[in-house]
Enzyme design. Structure first.
Site, PDB file in Angstrom:
ATOM      1  N   ARG A 184     -15.413  53.832  36.108  1.00  0.00           N
ATOM      2  CA  ARG A 184     -14.438  54.704  35.470  1.00  0.00           C
ATOM      3  C   ARG A 184     -13.176  54.825  36.322  1.00  0.00           C
ATOM      4  O   ARG A 184     -13.181  54.487  37.501  1.00  0.00           O
ATOM      5  CB  ARG A 184     -15.056  56.090  35.256  1.00  0.00           C
ATOM      6  N   ASP A 220     -11.451  33.670  48.428  1.00  0.00           N
ATOM      7  CA  ASP A 220     -10.565  34.816  48.183  1.00  0.00           C
ATOM      8  C   ASP A 220     -10.410  35.079  46.687  1.00  0.00           C
ATOM      9  O   ASP A 220     -10.320  36.229  46.255  1.00  0.00           O
ATOM     10  CB  ASP A 220      -9.194  34.558  48.801  1.00  0.00           C
ATOM     11  N   ASP A 280     -22.721  43.876  47.869  1.00  0.00           N
ATOM     12  CA  ASP A 280     -22.606  42.704  48.731  1.00  0.00           C
ATOM     13  C   ASP A 280     -22.810  41.441  47.892  1.00  0.00           C
ATOM     14  O   ASP A 280     -23.763  41.357  47.121  1.00  0.00           O
ATOM     15  CB  ASP A 280     -23.655  42.774  49.853  1.00  0.00           C
ATOM     16  N   ILE A 281     -21.885  40.494  48.018  1.00  0.00           N
ATOM     17  CA  ILE A 281     -22.001  39.247  47.256  1.00  0.00           C
ATOM     18  C   ILE A 281     -23.098  38.374  47.863  1.00  0.00           C
ATOM     19  O   ILE A 281     -23.115  38.132  49.072  1.00  0.00           O
ATOM     20  CB  ILE A 281     -20.661  38.475  47.265  1.00  0.00           C
ATOM     21  N   ASN A 307     -17.671  30.014  50.620  1.00  0.00           N
ATOM     22  CA  ASN A 307     -16.611  29.626  51.547  1.00  0.00           C
ATOM     23  C   ASN A 307     -16.848  28.243  52.140  1.00  0.00           C
ATOM     24  O   ASN A 307     -15.918  27.441  52.265  1.00  0.00           O
ATOM     25  CB  ASN A 307     -16.493  30.658  52.673  1.00  0.00           C
ATOM     26  N   ARG A 332     -24.540  47.902  35.475  1.00  0.00           N
ATOM     27  CA  ARG A 332     -23.496  47.337  34.625  1.00  0.00           C
ATOM     28  C   ARG A 332     -22.628  46.345  35.415  1.00  0.00           C
ATOM     29  O   ARG A 332     -22.321  45.265  34.933  1.00  0.00           O
ATOM     30  CB  ARG A 332     -22.637  48.466  34.052  1.00  0.00           C
ATOM     31  N   GLU A 342     -17.252  40.279  52.231  1.00  0.00           N
ATOM     32  CA  GLU A 342     -17.765  40.362  50.864  1.00  0.00           C
ATOM     33  C   GLU A 342     -18.400  41.713  50.567  1.00  0.00           C
ATOM     34  O   GLU A 342     -19.190  41.851  49.635  1.00  0.00           O
ATOM     35  CB  GLU A 342     -18.786  39.252  50.626  1.00  0.00           C
ATOM     36  N   HIS A 392     -11.927  28.772  51.802  1.00  0.00           N
ATOM     37  CA  HIS A 392     -11.624  30.198  51.831  1.00  0.00           C
ATOM     38  C   HIS A 392     -10.657  30.623  50.730  1.00  0.00           C
ATOM     39  O   HIS A 392     -10.669  31.785  50.305  1.00  0.00           O
ATOM     40  CB  HIS A 392     -11.062  30.583  53.203  1.00  0.00           C
TER      41      HIS A 392
END
Length: 345
Positions: free
Chosen positions: A236, A221, A204-205, A212, A267, A247, A217
């Site tokens: 991978r 995006d 989750d960002i 936004n 990572r 998000e 927006h």
């Protein structure tokens, strides 16, 4: 002609990409009676691209063979070990290798990219008529792949969408060891043998609403699109990457332990934190993950990972949280609620 139509109808009757490739090589085997026919795709590796066998049928084979979905990359041949096949892929042109056996190679493409090579071995050079037939069937295959992409992938990021998650998840669960199905392995316990466990992560960002609200927006995006690219480079080739909407992203991966899964998600977290997003600058993500249990439904595994995300977002954000670790530390109960007087959910 009727046999060709029957094969085309059979080819476009499936919605499973693995079955689609097997059906394609089966059609060419019946129509051309070759010595062998195979589809090879390339996969990324730090030491160079490698060839993955998607489906292969020899002259006497009853069933197609293929490399496992979660194959160890070190076991696959490097792309340069098959130079004619490599040149076919890179030039996007049909190539021929004189025999015997005679080998005809055709690029296999989707609307977005050339993804592999169809390789047909024959006792005699392939006729011009047969070449045209192969090219026509591959165009139909390409169009059908485009329809599958439209239905299975998020239009913005190109990642798999939520509709495809449940089916993939259930295929994953049935491959788990029977002993674990009896409850022998608790969540977070190391699997016996390398690559025997599956983990589900939710990404989750952090503060995406602010992106936004501040930049609009369209810029939001762009952030989602760039994050999807960071995900592709951080995981991978056989890890399943999804966008669930907004998000929120999901990863289904196979590895040997909770520690290995944590390293993979860490990572991505670090790559995101250090990436300079145009106009926005730096953003962070919170990640929660859990081991998939043999008795899990898609919603049950997702809920555990989501609760770990919630914990991370309420305890500083920009971190990776393991549901098993949170339970072991007493931060969450086994059902995901917070230990103590206050319930998180």
């Amino acid at each position: 002609m009727s046999e060709l139509v029957d094969h085309l109808a059979h080819l476009t009757g499936f919605r499973d990409r693995d079955v689609l490739d097997v059906t394609l090589v089966g059609a060419f085997k019946d129509l051309l009676q070759p010595l062998s026919v195979a589809i090879y795709r390339t996969v990324a590796d730090p030491n160079g691209e490698r060839w993955l066998t998607r489906a292969r049928l020899g002259h006497g084979d009853v069933a197609a063979t293929a490399d496992p979905a979660w194959v160890d990359l070190d076991q696959l041949p490097l792309i340069d070990e098959h130079p004619v096949r490599r040149d076919c892929l890179r030039t996007q042109e049909v190539r021929f290798q004189p025999g015997p056996p005679h080998v005809s190679l055709f690029p296999v493409a989707t609307d977005r990219e050339v993804v592999g090579v169809l390789e047909i071995e024959t006792a005699q050079p392939m006729s011009a008529e047969a070449q045209r037939m192969v090219g026509s069937i591959l165009r139909i295959y390409r169009n059908f792949q485009g329809l599958l992409d439209y239905s299975e992938r998020d239009t913005l990021t190109g990642l798999l969408n939520r509709k495809t998650f449940d089916e993939t998840f259930m295929k994953t669960v049935v491959t788990l060891p029977a002993a674990a199905a009896q409850g022998a392995a608790a969540e977070g316990r190391r699997s016996k043998g390398s690559g025997q466990g599956y983990w589900l992560g939710v990404i989750d960002i952090d503060h995406f609403k602010n992106v936004n609200d501040t930049y609009g927006h369209l810029i939001g995006d762009e952030v989602l699109l760039l994050l999807s690219r960071l995900m592709r480079s951080s995981f991978r080739f056989h890890d399943r990457l999804y966008r669930f909407g907004g998000e929120e992203f999901v990863v289904l991966m196979r590895c040997s332990s909770d520690t290995d899964a944590a390293q993979a998600f860490e990572r991505l977290r670090a790559n995101t934190e250090h990436y300079a997003f145009p106009q926005v600058g730096h953003i962070t993500v919170s990640v929660g993950f859990t081991q998939v249990k043999p008795t899990d439904t898609p919603s049950a595994a997702f809920e555990r990972a989501d609760k770990a995300v919630y914990y991370g977002k309420t305890h500083g954000r920009n971190q990776v949280a393991s549901h098993a670790d949170l339970v072991a530390r007493g931060e969450l109960a086994e059902d995901g609620s917070k230990v103590g007087d206050v319930e998180l959910f």
